[in-house]
Write a protein that holds these residues in place. Structure first.
Motif, short mmCIF file in Angstrom:
data_model
loop_
_atom_site.label_atom_id
_atom_site.label_comp_id
_atom_site.label_asym_id
_atom_site.label_seq_id
_atom_site.Cartn_x
_atom_site.Cartn_y
_atom_site.Cartn_z
N LYS A 154 -9.26 6.11 38.01
CA LYS A 154 -9.03 6.92 39.22
C LYS A 154 -8.12 6.19 40.22
O LYS A 154 -8.41 6.11 41.42
CB LYS A 154 -10.37 7.28 39.88
CG LYS A 154 -11.24 8.20 39.03
CD LYS A 154 -12.54 8.53 39.72
CE LYS A 154 -13.32 9.58 38.94
NZ LYS A 154 -13.59 9.18 37.55
N GLN A 155 -7.00 5.70 39.69
CA GLN A 155 -6.01 5.02 40.52
C GLN A 155 -4.61 5.34 40.00
O GLN A 155 -4.42 5.66 38.82
CB GLN A 155 -6.19 3.49 40.46
CG GLN A 155 -7.31 2.95 41.32
CD GLN A 155 -7.34 1.43 41.27
OE1 GLN A 155 -7.95 0.86 40.38
NE2 GLN A 155 -6.69 0.79 42.21
N TRP A 156 -3.65 5.23 40.92
CA TRP A 156 -2.26 5.28 40.52
C TRP A 156 -1.83 3.90 40.07
O TRP A 156 -2.34 2.88 40.55
CB TRP A 156 -1.38 5.74 41.69
CG TRP A 156 -1.51 7.20 42.02
CD1 TRP A 156 -2.39 7.77 42.88
CD2 TRP A 156 -0.74 8.26 41.47
NE1 TRP A 156 -2.23 9.12 42.91
CE2 TRP A 156 -1.21 9.47 42.05
CE3 TRP A 156 0.31 8.33 40.55
CZ2 TRP A 156 -0.67 10.71 41.75
CZ3 TRP A 156 0.86 9.58 40.25
CH2 TRP A 156 0.35 10.74 40.83
N GLY A 157 -0.87 3.86 39.16
CA GLY A 157 -0.35 2.57 38.70
C GLY A 157 0.89 2.77 37.86
O GLY A 157 1.37 3.90 37.66
N ILE A 158 1.43 1.67 37.36
CA ILE A 158 2.60 1.71 36.49
C ILE A 158 2.14 1.41 35.07
O ILE A 158 1.47 0.40 34.83
CB ILE A 158 3.67 0.71 36.94
CG1 ILE A 158 4.20 1.10 38.32
CG2 ILE A 158 4.83 0.64 35.94
CD1 ILE A 158 5.27 0.17 38.87
N ARG A 159 2.50 2.28 34.15
CA ARG A 159 2.10 2.11 32.76
C ARG A 159 2.71 0.85 32.16
O ARG A 159 3.84 0.47 32.47
CB ARG A 159 2.52 3.31 31.93
CG ARG A 159 1.70 4.57 32.20
CD ARG A 159 2.20 5.72 31.35
NE ARG A 159 1.43 6.93 31.59
CZ ARG A 159 1.74 8.12 31.09
NH1 ARG A 159 2.81 8.24 30.33
NH2 ARG A 159 0.98 9.17 31.36
N ASN A 160 1.94 0.24 31.26
CA ASN A 160 2.40 -0.94 30.51
C ASN A 160 2.85 -2.08 31.43
O ASN A 160 3.74 -2.85 31.07
CB ASN A 160 3.54 -0.57 29.56
CG ASN A 160 3.16 0.51 28.57
OD1 ASN A 160 2.05 0.49 28.04
ND2 ASN A 160 4.05 1.44 28.32
N SER A 161 2.25 -2.18 32.61
CA SER A 161 2.63 -3.25 33.53
C SER A 161 1.72 -4.46 33.41
O SER A 161 2.00 -5.51 34.01
CB SER A 161 2.60 -2.73 34.98
OG SER A 161 1.32 -2.23 35.32
N ARG A 162 0.63 -4.35 32.63
CA ARG A 162 -0.26 -5.49 32.44
C ARG A 162 0.47 -6.57 31.63
O ARG A 162 1.13 -6.29 30.64
CB ARG A 162 -1.53 -5.05 31.73
CG ARG A 162 -2.58 -6.13 31.63
CD ARG A 162 -3.76 -5.68 30.81
NE ARG A 162 -4.67 -4.83 31.58
CZ ARG A 162 -4.91 -3.56 31.30
NH1 ARG A 162 -4.31 -2.98 30.29
NH2 ARG A 162 -5.75 -2.86 32.04
N ASP A 163 0.34 -7.83 32.07
CA ASP A 163 0.97 -8.98 31.43
C ASP A 163 2.49 -8.84 31.35
O ASP A 163 3.13 -9.30 30.40
CB ASP A 163 0.38 -9.23 30.04
CG ASP A 163 -1.04 -9.75 30.11
OD1 ASP A 163 -1.26 -10.73 30.85
OD2 ASP A 163 -1.94 -9.17 29.48
N GLN A 164 3.05 -8.19 32.36
CA GLN A 164 4.50 -8.08 32.53
C GLN A 164 4.84 -8.48 33.96
O GLN A 164 4.00 -8.41 34.85
CB GLN A 164 4.98 -6.65 32.27
CG GLN A 164 4.71 -6.12 30.87
CD GLN A 164 5.55 -6.82 29.82
OE1 GLN A 164 6.65 -7.29 30.10
NE2 GLN A 164 5.03 -6.90 28.60
N ALA A 165 6.08 -8.90 34.16
CA ALA A 165 6.51 -9.20 35.52
C ALA A 165 6.50 -7.92 36.35
O ALA A 165 6.74 -6.83 35.84
CB ALA A 165 7.91 -9.80 35.50
N ALA A 166 6.20 -8.07 37.63
CA ALA A 166 6.15 -6.90 38.52
C ALA A 166 7.51 -6.22 38.58
O ALA A 166 8.55 -6.88 38.65
CB ALA A 166 5.72 -7.34 39.92
N ARG A 167 7.50 -4.91 38.53
CA ARG A 167 8.73 -4.13 38.69
C ARG A 167 9.01 -3.98 40.18
O ARG A 167 8.71 -2.97 40.81
CB ARG A 167 8.60 -2.78 38.00
CG ARG A 167 8.29 -2.91 36.51
CD ARG A 167 8.09 -1.58 35.86
NE ARG A 167 7.58 -1.73 34.50
CZ ARG A 167 7.21 -0.71 33.72
NH1 ARG A 167 7.30 0.53 34.17
NH2 ARG A 167 6.75 -0.92 32.49
#
Length: 311
Positions: A39-52
């Motif tokens: 129940k949150q907004w987020g960026i897909r496939n951003s785990r263990d990646q540098a912040a966009r």
């Protein structure tokens, strides 16, 4: 107060939004998606990646322009490979468990639908004809509902039958990512990405900038992944699963086993081996693809060693 946070453990997430507050169109425009499970907004496939950072900063500015108070907190510290692999495995196991439970629910639902379909018509004698016109309309409607219910039950059953294959495919994909040849190609690809980032960094104007921070974050993450994968390759090399074939022991006209087939060597290069295809061209593979060797030089040496020991 809306908080946009990024860590390598959780990825990029948004806290503090409410339904109907006008944030959804803004976040969606800048690449954010709604995650129903948390129940949150987020960026897909951003785990263990540098912040966009470009997307995050653009979303924050757009939200502020719409009258929202926004804070941004970014921790771009990469996690070590062992932690990342363990975390990914745990998530995959949770998905497989969920799929297995879904398969059981679908199987039960299919059985219930077929039972309901049979119950609709069990009181009708076998071979009972449907009367024409309005007199047989109720009978006809009942048969149609029974057939539709049975068809739905069969569709649900097919969905349940496909789930074991999906689970097995997930296991195969995870095992494939751990193969030394796949790891080696992944390392080569990431090293090429690092070289590309270095070239782009060299072209940037001196001084801090969001673009520089983005590149440096990507570079640090890639270097951590490369280091961890090289440790896996070294372990595979010590176990004899990787690195035993190279231009030092493979010669022209030798036979090498690649992807389950024996192919004749045309040329042994520093990083690759060229093999015949049966046509006018050759195929080129990395040494990590070579799984077996039939070499006259090795056989002659082994025979000479055996004869010397016998003498």
């Amino acid at each position: 107060m809306i908080e946009i946070t990024h860590t390598h453990e959780d990825g990029t997430l948004v806290d503090g939004t409410d339904k109907g507050d006008g944030t959804a169109p803004i976040l969606k425009t800048h690449g954010f998606r709604w995650f129903p499970s948390i129940k949150q907004w987020g960026i897909r496939n951003s785990r263990d990646q540098a912040a966009r950072r470009l997307a995050i900063n653009a979303a924050a500015e757009a939200l502020r322009a719409a009258g929202h108070e926004v804070t941004v907190e970014i921790d771009d510290t990469p996690r070590d490979n062992a932690t990342v692999r363990a975390d990914k495995h745990e998530r995959l196991e949770e998905r497989r468990t969920g799929l297995a439970a879904k398969g059981q629910r679908l199987t039960a639902e299919s059985a219930a639908l077929h039972a309901r379909s049979n119950a609709m018509v069990e009181h009708i004698p076998m071979g009972q004809p449907v009367l024409p016109g309005r007199r047989g309309q109720a009978h006809r409607n009942l048969l149609n509902r029974s057939i539709d219910t049975a068809i739905k039950g069969s569709q649900v059953a097919r969905q349940a039958e496909a789930i074991p294959d999906r689970i097995a495919g997930s296991h195969r994909a995870e095992a494939r990512r751990e193969r030394p040849d796949v790891i080696k190609r992944r390392v080569d690809r990431m090293e090429a990405e690092v070289r590309g980032i270095d070239r782009r960094l060299a072209r940037l104007a001196p001084g801090p900038s969001v673009v520089r921070e983005q590149y440096e974050g990507d570079r640090a993450t890639l270097l951590t992944r490369i280091e961890g994968d090289k440790e896996l390759l070294e372990q595979a090399r010590q176990e004899g699963q990787f690195g035993q074939y190279s231009r030092d022991n493979v010669h022209k006209h030798d036979l090498v086993r690649i992807r389950g087939q024996w192919r004749q060597v045309v040329r042994a290069n520093a990083k690759t081996v060229s093999v015949t295809t049966g046509y006018s061209w050759t195929d080129k593979y990395g040494w990590e693809e070579v799984k077996g060797l039939r070499c006259a030089h090795v056989e002659d040496a082994e025979q000479a060693t055996a004869e010397t020991a016998t003498d």
